[in-house]
Enzyme design. Structure first.
Site, PDB file in Angstrom:
ATOM      1  N   THR A   1      45.268  37.625  37.345  1.00 41.47           N
ATOM      2  CA  THR A   1      46.079  38.838  37.433  1.00 41.47           C
ATOM      3  C   THR A   1      47.451  38.509  36.866  1.00 41.47           C
ATOM      4  OG1 THR A   1      44.911  39.627  39.392  1.00 41.47           O
ATOM      5  CG2 THR A   1      47.063  40.578  38.957  1.00 41.47           C
TER       6      THR A   1
ATOM      7  N   LEU B   1      44.864  48.693  35.000  1.00 43.85           N
ATOM      8  CA  LEU B   1      43.978  49.236  36.038  1.00 43.85           C
ATOM      9  C   LEU B   1      43.990  48.331  37.267  1.00 43.85           C
ATOM     10  CD1 LEU B   1      41.987  51.441  36.853  1.00 43.85           C
ATOM     11  CD2 LEU B   1      40.157  50.097  35.805  1.00 43.85           C
ATOM     12  N   LYS B   2      44.017  47.009  37.056  1.00 44.85           N
ATOM     13  CA  LYS B   2      44.078  46.081  38.187  1.00 44.85           C
ATOM     14  C   LYS B   2      45.336  46.316  39.013  1.00 44.85           C
ATOM     15  CE  LYS B   2      43.477  42.689  41.006  1.00 44.85           C
ATOM     16  NZ  LYS B   2      43.433  41.263  40.736  1.00 44.85           N
ATOM     17  N   LEU B   3      46.436  46.570  38.346  1.00 43.92           N
ATOM     18  CA  LEU B   3      47.685  46.817  39.066  1.00 43.92           C
ATOM     19  C   LEU B   3      47.629  48.139  39.827  1.00 43.92           C
ATOM     20  CD1 LEU B   3      50.297  45.489  36.493  1.00 43.92           C
ATOM     21  CD2 LEU B   3      49.380  44.351  38.516  1.00 43.92           C
TER      22      LEU B   3
ATOM     23  N   ASN C   1      45.772  47.151  42.907  1.00 40.49           N
ATOM     24  CA  ASN C   1      46.610  46.418  43.849  1.00 40.49           C
ATOM     25  C   ASN C   1      47.663  47.317  44.486  1.00 40.49           C
ATOM     26  OD1 ASN C   1      45.172  44.123  43.382  1.00 40.49           O
ATOM     27  ND2 ASN C   1      46.746  43.055  42.242  1.00 40.49           N
TER      28      ASN C   1
END
Length: 309
Positions: free
Chosen positions: A101, A180-182, A185
């Site tokens: 990440t 998208l990962k953020l 999260n």
């Protein structure tokens, strides 16, 4: 997949160790050479080799002999330190699968460096905690790779190996999966802040946080809210640290930067960060669910409810 394909894995932390183990088992079932496992602390690779079909790699030069290389490192600095050495060593057409990440901008930077070196870069961060990594139940976010054919070489080692679901994004912009990962999260830290506020409200108003936990189970069964409410109710955030505050703050810094770049406002994130900072300063690097303690103190309660103030 050709039985001659050599794969490697860099980074054997809580997430990487579990994913590397699953990939090693898959490669073994396909008759491929054992996974090359590399970690800065070699003892972790040696420990994995005791339980899984892997070969311990003693250097990045040895890792560079692989055709497909997975990487899951702690932060941007660790990725920079590793990839600056690794990319110049790689063979043409090597596929680099970055699962760390990191900031979207850093992913774009190394995708460009990889392309200059004739290497294919895939950004594949995952959603899910270490317990999901152990059970092979992560969600994989995939961007880059330049072609469906390239992705087809990697996907069988990810689904249903480290996870059961892949969300495929653009072939060219590797930063899409990091963005998208953020977003993912953001939801995690926001749920923690929301549940912490609700649990504190229940306790401070005399209802009791145990009843708030029971309510969450009834109205939102089997949800992330219940998981974090349970940690807060049992005060396990000191001894069972699944997601330490410092790691959460690293991810939140990327979230805040993404919001700034996008013109978005994130008041829940600001509240979470304030509580996290105060817990870290006054108590320690506990699990992120410990933000509830700071809210309890603000409400005139004890940090861990061992006693009333």
């Amino acid at each position: 997949m050709s039985p001659t394909v050599q794969c490697a894995y860099i980074g054997l932390g809580a997430m990487g160790n579990a994913m590397a183990g699953h990939i090693a088992q898959k490669l073994s079932s396909l008759g491929c050479p054992p996974l090359l496992a590399f970690n800065r602390t070699q003892a972790r690779a040696e420990a994995l080799a005791q339980t899984h079909p892997v070969t311990v790699a003693s250097s990045l030069d040895q890792v560079a002999t692989a055709n497909i290389i997975f990487s899951c490192l702690l932060n941007d600095a660790a990725v920079i330190e590793t990839l600056d050495i690794l990319i110049p060593l790689l063979k043409t057409d090597t596929i680099l699968v970055e699962q760390s990440t990191i900031s979207p901008a850093l992913a774009q930077k190394y995708a460009a460096k990889a392309k200059e070196a004739g290497v294919v870069y895939l950004a594949c961060p995952v959603m899910g905690p270490p317990i999901k990594a152990k059970s092979g139940d992560l969600t994989v976010l995939m961007a880059g790779g330049e072609s469906a054919e390239i992705r087809g070489k990697v996907l069988p080692l990810l689904i249903p190996v480290v996870g059961k679901k892949v969300i495929e994004l653009g072939l060219q912009d590797v930063a899409e999966s990091l963005r998208l990962k953020l977003c993912g999260n953001y939801f995690v830290t926001s749920v923690v802040e929301m549940v912490a506020e609700g649990m504190t409200l229940g306790e401070a108003s005399g209802v009791g946080q145990d009843k708030v936990r029971e309510l969450l189970d009834a109205v939102f069964p089997n949800s992330l809210m219940g998981v974090y409410a349970d940690r807060m109710l049992k005060n396990t955030y000191k001894d069972e640290i699944a997601f330490p505050i410092t790691t959460a703050k690293k991810d939140v810094a990327h979230i805040v930067q993404l919001a700034k770049d996008s013109g978005a406002k994130l008041p829940i994130t600001e509240a979470f960060l304030k509580n996290a900072d105060e817990v870290l300063e006054n108590h320690g690097n506990y699990d992120l669910s410990s933000v509830v303690g700071n809210l309890r103190v603000q409400a005139g309660l004890h940090f861990d409810l061992a006693e009333k103030k």
